[in-house]
Design a protein around this motif. Sequence first.
Motif, PDB file in Angstrom:
ATOM      1  N   PRO A  51      -3.634   8.509  14.464  1.00  0.00           N
ATOM      2  CA  PRO A  51      -4.766   7.770  13.902  1.00  0.00           C
ATOM      3  C   PRO A  51      -4.780   6.339  14.457  1.00  0.00           C
ATOM      4  O   PRO A  51      -3.727   5.716  14.606  1.00  0.00           O
ATOM      5  CB  PRO A  51      -4.484   7.764  12.397  1.00  0.00           C
ATOM      6  CG  PRO A  51      -3.578   8.910  12.174  1.00  0.00           C
ATOM      7  CD  PRO A  51      -2.767   9.055  13.421  1.00  0.00           C
ATOM      8  N   GLY A  52      -5.965   5.860  14.783  1.00  0.00           N
ATOM      9  CA  GLY A  52      -6.075   4.529  15.397  1.00  0.00           C
ATOM     10  C   GLY A  52      -5.906   3.391  14.392  1.00  0.00           C
ATOM     11  O   GLY A  52      -5.822   3.604  13.215  1.00  0.00           O
TER      12      GLY A  52
ATOM     13  N   ASN B 253     -14.368  19.659  16.407  1.00  0.00           N
ATOM     14  CA  ASN B 253     -13.285  18.683  16.402  1.00  0.00           C
ATOM     15  C   ASN B 253     -11.952  19.450  16.362  1.00  0.00           C
ATOM     16  O   ASN B 253     -11.655  20.093  15.356  1.00  0.00           O
ATOM     17  CB  ASN B 253     -13.456  17.910  15.086  1.00  0.00           C
ATOM     18  CG  ASN B 253     -13.093  16.476  15.192  1.00  0.00           C
ATOM     19  OD1 ASN B 253     -12.661  16.012  16.240  1.00  0.00           O
ATOM     20  ND2 ASN B 253     -13.261  15.769  14.105  1.00  0.00           N
TER      21      ASN B 253
ATOM     22  N   GLN C  62     -14.704  12.713   9.248  1.00  0.00           N
ATOM     23  CA  GLN C  62     -13.960  12.780  10.504  1.00  0.00           C
ATOM     24  C   GLN C  62     -12.477  13.093  10.275  1.00  0.00           C
ATOM     25  O   GLN C  62     -11.608  12.522  10.905  1.00  0.00           O
ATOM     26  CB  GLN C  62     -14.125  11.464  11.269  1.00  0.00           C
ATOM     27  CG  GLN C  62     -15.510  11.299  11.896  1.00  0.00           C
ATOM     28  CD  GLN C  62     -15.834  12.402  12.900  1.00  0.00           C
ATOM     29  OE1 GLN C  62     -15.038  12.748  13.743  1.00  0.00           O
ATOM     30  NE2 GLN C  62     -17.010  12.983  12.778  1.00  0.00           N
TER      31      GLN C  62
ATOM     32  N   ARG D  11      -8.009  16.068  19.837  1.00  0.00           N
ATOM     33  CA  ARG D  11      -7.523  14.897  19.081  1.00  0.00           C
ATOM     34  C   ARG D  11      -5.996  14.895  19.181  1.00  0.00           C
ATOM     35  O   ARG D  11      -5.312  15.323  18.246  1.00  0.00           O
ATOM     36  CB  ARG D  11      -7.969  14.996  17.632  1.00  0.00           C
ATOM     37  CG  ARG D  11      -9.472  15.112  17.487  1.00  0.00           C
ATOM     38  CD  ARG D  11     -10.041  13.867  16.890  1.00  0.00           C
ATOM     39  NE  ARG D  11     -11.470  13.804  17.129  1.00  0.00           N
ATOM     40  CZ  ARG D  11     -12.171  12.697  17.088  1.00  0.00           C
ATOM     41  NH1 ARG D  11     -11.570  11.555  16.845  1.00  0.00           N
ATOM     42  NH2 ARG D  11     -13.461  12.713  17.303  1.00  0.00           N
TER      43      ARG D  11
ATOM     44  N   GLY E 218      -8.942  10.841  11.131  1.00  0.00           N
ATOM     45  CA  GLY E 218      -9.052   9.729  12.076  1.00  0.00           C
ATOM     46  C   GLY E 218      -8.141   9.766  13.284  1.00  0.00           C
ATOM     47  O   GLY E 218      -7.753   8.726  13.808  1.00  0.00           O
ATOM     48  N   LEU E 219      -7.795  10.954  13.754  1.00  0.00           N
ATOM     49  CA  LEU E 219      -6.974  11.044  14.962  1.00  0.00           C
ATOM     50  C   LEU E 219      -7.766  10.514  16.162  1.00  0.00           C
ATOM     51  O   LEU E 219      -8.991  10.518  16.148  1.00  0.00           O
ATOM     52  CB  LEU E 219      -6.564  12.502  15.231  1.00  0.00           C
ATOM     53  CG  LEU E 219      -5.665  13.164  14.192  1.00  0.00           C
ATOM     54  CD1 LEU E 219      -5.387  14.601  14.601  1.00  0.00           C
ATOM     55  CD2 LEU E 219      -4.368  12.403  14.029  1.00  0.00           C
ATOM     56  N   THR E 220      -7.049  10.112  17.189  1.00  0.00           N
ATOM     57  CA  THR E 220      -7.706   9.576  18.378  1.00  0.00           C
ATOM     58  C   THR E 220      -7.597  10.563  19.541  1.00  0.00           C
ATOM     59  O   THR E 220      -6.853  11.548  19.465  1.00  0.00           O
ATOM     60  CB  THR E 220      -7.051   8.241  18.783  1.00  0.00           C
ATOM     61  OG1 THR E 220      -5.635   8.444  18.845  1.00  0.00           O
ATOM     62  CG2 THR E 220      -7.365   7.155  17.770  1.00  0.00           C
ATOM     63  N   ARG E 221      -8.321  10.270  20.596  1.00  0.00           N
ATOM     64  CA  ARG E 221      -8.224  11.082  21.815  1.00  0.00           C
ATOM     65  C   ARG E 221      -7.397  10.317  22.838  1.00  0.00           C
ATOM     66  O   ARG E 221      -7.379   9.094  22.823  1.00  0.00           O
ATOM     67  CB  ARG E 221      -9.622  11.358  22.367  1.00  0.00           C
ATOM     68  CG  ARG E 221     -10.477  12.220  21.445  1.00  0.00           C
ATOM     69  CD  ARG E 221     -11.770  12.599  22.152  1.00  0.00           C
ATOM     70  NE  ARG E 221     -12.477  13.639  21.428  1.00  0.00           N
ATOM     71  CZ  ARG E 221     -13.539  13.420  20.656  1.00  0.00           C
ATOM     72  NH1 ARG E 221     -14.011  12.202  20.507  1.00  0.00           N
ATOM     73  NH2 ARG E 221     -14.120  14.416  20.015  1.00  0.00           N
TER      74      ARG E 221
ATOM     75  N   GLY F  17      -4.071  12.164  19.890  1.00  0.00           N
ATOM     76  CA  GLY F  17      -3.437  10.877  19.604  1.00  0.00           C
ATOM     77  C   GLY F  17      -3.357  10.574  18.116  1.00  0.00           C
ATOM     78  O   GLY F  17      -4.098  11.131  17.309  1.00  0.00           O
TER      79      GLY F  17
END
Length: 319
Positions: A318-319, A278, A2, A314, A5-8, A316
């Motif tokens: 990384p969470g 992605n 993945q 993506r 690890g970026l977020t949405r 955002g």
Amino acid sequence: MQGIGLTRIPEARLAEALAEATGAGLRALPKADVHCHALLNAPLAAYEKVLGQKLPRPPARFGDFAEFGEYLAANLFPATRTLDGMRVLVRAGLERMADEGVVYAEASIDLLLPVHIGAPAAAVVELVAEESARIAPRLRWAPEIGINRRIPPERLWPSFVAHVQSGVFRSIDLYDDERSGDLRDIARFYRLAREHGLVLKAHAGELCGPERMRKTIEVLGVDVIQHGIAAVGDPRLLDDLAASGIQLNVAPASNIALGLAASYEQHPIHTLLAAGVNVALGTDDFTLFGAGLCDEILRLHRAGMPVSELAKLRLGPPG
Ligand SMILES: [Zn+2]
């Protein structure tokens, strides 16, 4: 895999931000810019400040990649010949991003800089660590090692090893004209970076077709592709990208300025998203293309990308 690890960003938050006519809503969203080059991230004014002179504006569209390179060499590179100049430019780029709400950035530092400046690699690495710490309260910079594929790899190897072993960098990238160089000659760079836990990225599918993009994935084992828009020419590659989760860091303003996409409406990003790939965004070279991350999001939306599609990106940190 993945990527990194970026977020949405949730659809409701994006919708609310886009409804805010002043642009303040978009700026307030915590965002990630994952395709940019540290020195080319600064406003043109920062170059003028270092050089003490006005520079010609970059054209809205470059005739080809060579013309782009000529503008860089003639106007911008002279500002990057000292550590002080480099610091001004790196800082201006990071500040610019932080000002538009970028809280996480993967910005590359070219391996040739120590040679270009006439300083030891350790001095450049130290500067990167200092500027990274300085901006840390506002923006997390994940420094990236930039490898120019037109330079003979053996020339870059000693500096590369020093950069990797410094522990300052989080990823590596390979760039400049995709049509030059043999990927197999660069494979050992990727093996060493992998051993040290760095994220593996490479420019591909910008100037070259999907075959070369597939080769880059196979030979270098990359986690992330910078650009990758040529994948839309090969439905099988699109399926493979969607299945593998390999992330494409797309930079629409750059593609349009270099004539690789006709417009935001016709940009391949729409097809990539529809295929389930992605996709993250980056500004590539703000100095030349003049579009920040907020501009990119807004222009895609105005070109017909609904909020439901924007929410798939993506955007955002990384969470
Ligand atoms: Zn790039």
